[in-house]
Design a protein around this motif. Sequence first.
Motif, PDB file in Angstrom:
ATOM      1  N   VAL A 156     -13.339  89.210 -46.305  1.00  0.00           N
ATOM      2  CA  VAL A 156     -14.013  88.312 -47.257  1.00  0.00           C
ATOM      3  C   VAL A 156     -15.491  88.684 -47.373  1.00  0.00           C
ATOM      4  CG1 VAL A 156     -14.745  85.917 -47.646  1.00  0.00           C
ATOM      5  CG2 VAL A 156     -12.389  86.402 -46.965  1.00  0.00           C
ATOM      6  N   LEU A 157     -16.135  88.945 -46.233  1.00  0.00           N
ATOM      7  CA  LEU A 157     -17.553  89.331 -46.252  1.00  0.00           C
ATOM      8  C   LEU A 157     -17.734  90.647 -47.024  1.00  0.00           C
ATOM      9  CD1 LEU A 157     -20.451  88.836 -45.222  1.00  0.00           C
ATOM     10  CD2 LEU A 157     -19.851  90.104 -43.150  1.00  0.00           C
ATOM     11  N   GLY A 158     -16.859  91.609 -46.742  1.00  0.00           N
ATOM     12  CA  GLY A 158     -16.917  92.901 -47.448  1.00  0.00           C
ATOM     13  C   GLY A 158     -16.745  92.713 -48.945  1.00  0.00           C
ATOM     14  N   LEU A 159     -15.786  91.872 -49.335  1.00  0.00           N
ATOM     15  CA  LEU A 159     -15.522  91.650 -50.767  1.00  0.00           C
ATOM     16  C   LEU A 159     -16.693  90.951 -51.446  1.00  0.00           C
ATOM     17  CD1 LEU A 159     -11.760  90.639 -50.625  1.00  0.00           C
ATOM     18  CD2 LEU A 159     -12.718  92.587 -51.866  1.00  0.00           C
TER      19      LEU A 159
ATOM     20  N   LEU B 193     -18.067  98.375 -48.263  1.00  0.00           N
ATOM     21  CA  LEU B 193     -16.775  99.052 -48.127  1.00  0.00           C
ATOM     22  C   LEU B 193     -16.464  99.386 -46.661  1.00  0.00           C
ATOM     23  CD1 LEU B 193     -16.900 101.264 -51.345  1.00  0.00           C
ATOM     24  CD2 LEU B 193     -15.509  99.229 -50.940  1.00  0.00           C
ATOM     25  N   VAL B 194     -17.511  99.671 -45.874  1.00  0.00           N
ATOM     26  CA  VAL B 194     -17.292  99.898 -44.434  1.00  0.00           C
ATOM     27  C   VAL B 194     -16.849  98.586 -43.774  1.00  0.00           C
ATOM     28  CG1 VAL B 194     -18.430 100.435 -42.234  1.00  0.00           C
ATOM     29  CG2 VAL B 194     -18.831 101.903 -44.217  1.00  0.00           C
TER      30      VAL B 194
ATOM     31  N   GLN C 179      -9.920  95.604 -42.532  1.00  0.00           N
ATOM     32  CA  GLN C 179      -8.540  96.102 -42.616  1.00  0.00           C
ATOM     33  C   GLN C 179      -8.060  96.615 -41.254  1.00  0.00           C
ATOM     34  OE1 GLN C 179      -7.382  98.470 -46.046  1.00  0.00           O
ATOM     35  NE2 GLN C 179      -6.431  99.962 -44.688  1.00  0.00           N
ATOM     36  N   MET C 180      -8.987  97.275 -40.531  1.00  0.00           N
ATOM     37  CA  MET C 180      -8.627  97.823 -39.224  1.00  0.00           C
ATOM     38  C   MET C 180      -8.234  96.709 -38.257  1.00  0.00           C
ATOM     39  SD  MET C 180     -10.750 100.473 -36.893  1.00  0.00           S
ATOM     40  CE  MET C 180     -11.940  99.400 -36.153  1.00  0.00           C
TER      41      MET C 180
ATOM     42  N   TYR D  44      -8.914 103.103 -43.936  1.00  0.00           N
ATOM     43  CA  TYR D  44      -9.970 102.906 -44.941  1.00  0.00           C
ATOM     44  C   TYR D  44     -11.360 103.039 -44.326  1.00  0.00           C
ATOM     45  CZ  TYR D  44     -11.828 101.565 -49.431  1.00  0.00           C
ATOM     46  OH  TYR D  44     -12.478 101.601 -50.644  1.00  0.00           O
ATOM     47  N   VAL D  45     -11.533 102.546 -43.100  1.00  0.00           N
ATOM     48  CA  VAL D  45     -12.876 102.661 -42.502  1.00  0.00           C
ATOM     49  C   VAL D  45     -13.176 104.129 -42.206  1.00  0.00           C
ATOM     50  CG1 VAL D  45     -12.333 102.243 -40.037  1.00  0.00           C
ATOM     51  CG2 VAL D  45     -14.529 101.547 -40.962  1.00  0.00           C
TER      52      VAL D  45
END
Length: 193
Positions: free
Chosen positions: A85-88, A131-132, A138-139, A151-152
Amino acid sequence: MNLWFAKAVVLIAFIATILIRAPHGKRSREVKVAKSRKGPVEVFLLTIAWIAFFLPIFWIATPWLAFADFPLYSFPLVTGSLLLVLGLWLFHRSHADLGTNWSVTLEIRDSHRLVTTGLYRHVRHPMYSALVLYGLGQMVTVPNWVVGPSYVVAMLLMCALRLGPEEKLMRDEFNGEYEAYASRTKRLVPGLW
Ligand code: SAH
């Protein structure tokens, strides 16, 4: 815990990424590219990024990657979801700040303007930071040794190989203005690096 909880979270995050980017992508494509530095390294990075982006969908839709699954627990599911959520949110904010100056690769658009406000006031590459963070989310969320970190890893590779050439492109285009901007900001992490 049933793996489908993690699958639902990454599917929602995947759709949210597309929904956030789509309008900005459409708007940017309407502005002509004035200068492009899309070389072989860029093609390689974009290919890796696309594969890593779609890997969770293969994990959800096929049994091919199930060999790397491991049990899911609620703590990583919740922590990873919060990181997603934070990344988005940062992804959305950085797109809003960058406007039509955004490109998927190393490009300068017609009437390109150096953005130094919003998230760009704190770091020079907030979209890559976003994105990181998404990749870390995701990780932590995905209980699969292949899909989880994919992805990372792709985004860290992107940062390692793209930050230098992208900053060179910006320096060549904006000269002293970019020098001054770079001297008062960090790259990815506010106050640190
Ligand atoms: N690295 C930035 C932008 C990613 S999009 C970030 O992570 O937020 C990549 C494109 O953005 C590059 O082709 C470059 O032309 C453009 N760009 C990068 N930084 C910029 C800035 N501060 N102002 C305007 N355009 C920028």
